[in-house]
Design a protein around this motif. Sequence first.
Motif, PDB file in Angstrom:
ATOM      1  N   ASP A  34       0.823  -1.212   0.000  1.00  0.00           N
ATOM      2  CA  ASP A  34       0.000   0.000   0.000  1.00  0.00           C
ATOM      3  C   ASP A  34       0.857   1.263   0.000  1.00  0.00           C
ATOM      4  N   GLY A  35       2.116   1.108  -0.429  1.00  0.00           N
ATOM      5  CA  GLY A  35       3.015   2.250  -0.464  1.00  0.00           C
ATOM      6  C   GLY A  35       3.672   2.552   0.868  1.00  0.00           C
ATOM      7  N   VAL A  36       3.409   1.708   1.883  1.00  0.00           N
ATOM      8  CA  VAL A  36       4.016   1.882   3.201  1.00  0.00           C
ATOM      9  C   VAL A  36       4.841   0.629   3.503  1.00  0.00           C
ATOM     10  N   GLY A  51       7.052   4.910   8.991  1.00  0.00           N
ATOM     11  CA  GLY A  51       6.592   5.959   9.902  1.00  0.00           C
ATOM     12  C   GLY A  51       6.741   5.556  11.361  1.00  0.00           C
ATOM     13  N   ASP A  52       6.808   4.238  11.645  1.00  0.00           N
ATOM     14  CA  ASP A  52       7.077   3.789  13.013  1.00  0.00           C
ATOM     15  C   ASP A  52       8.527   4.132  13.368  1.00  0.00           C
ATOM     16  N   PRO A  53       8.816   4.269  14.661  1.00  0.00           N
ATOM     17  CA  PRO A  53      10.187   4.622  15.068  1.00  0.00           C
ATOM     18  C   PRO A  53      11.113   3.395  15.066  1.00  0.00           C
ATOM     19  N   SER A  89      18.881  -6.132   9.890  1.00  0.00           N
ATOM     20  CA  SER A  89      17.436  -6.257  10.056  1.00  0.00           C
ATOM     21  C   SER A  89      16.887  -4.926  10.571  1.00  0.00           C
ATOM     22  N   VAL A  90      15.691  -4.996  11.122  1.00  0.00           N
ATOM     23  CA  VAL A  90      15.015  -3.795  11.609  1.00  0.00           C
ATOM     24  C   VAL A  90      14.546  -4.058  13.034  1.00  0.00           C
ATOM     25  N   THR A  91      14.694  -3.053  13.879  1.00  0.00           N
ATOM     26  CA  THR A  91      14.180  -3.127  15.242  1.00  0.00           C
ATOM     27  C   THR A  91      13.707  -1.741  15.668  1.00  0.00           C
ATOM     28  N   LEU A  92      12.931  -1.705  16.716  1.00  0.00           N
ATOM     29  CA  LEU A  92      12.480  -0.423  17.255  1.00  0.00           C
ATOM     30  C   LEU A  92      13.687   0.425  17.657  1.00  0.00           C
TER      31      LEU A  92
END
Length: 144
Positions: A34-36, A51-53, A89-92
């Motif tokens: 959806d483009g996100v 958009g999440d931190p 990877s990705v994390t908060l």
Amino acid sequence: MIDPNRPYSRLVIDLVFNRTKASMQKEALIRGGDGVALYEDVYTGKVLRGGDPYDYEHIRSSEELFSKYKSILTDEQIAEVVNCPENVSVTLRCINQSKGKRKMEDWLNNPVNILNNSIDLKLTIINLKKADDGIDRIVKTFRK
């Protein structure tokens, strides 16, 4: 000739890291549909959206891997090792900042970190093993 006493530098590592992050972002946008961007936190398993931190994370730190391999690999080779797909990877953001340059195992020794950040220990251990296996795989390609 490899200088085993050369100082740590992130210059080449960051060049490869930027390419890796751009590729991950492209894939995450496709996954999102959806483009996100759509990611899964490497330590909690939580869904993260654009958009999440969150931060892109070296599971095994670049400095740790540089120190380990600087006597046998060039800076360019170390950059490939550090940025192998299993190690990025990705994390908060709060987890990444709290962990800093410490090894994840050391950070996990403080139960408050696990509790306050909703760490999924089983998932984290699986991802640490994947990172180590990926790192070993890349190092072996340079040691042939």
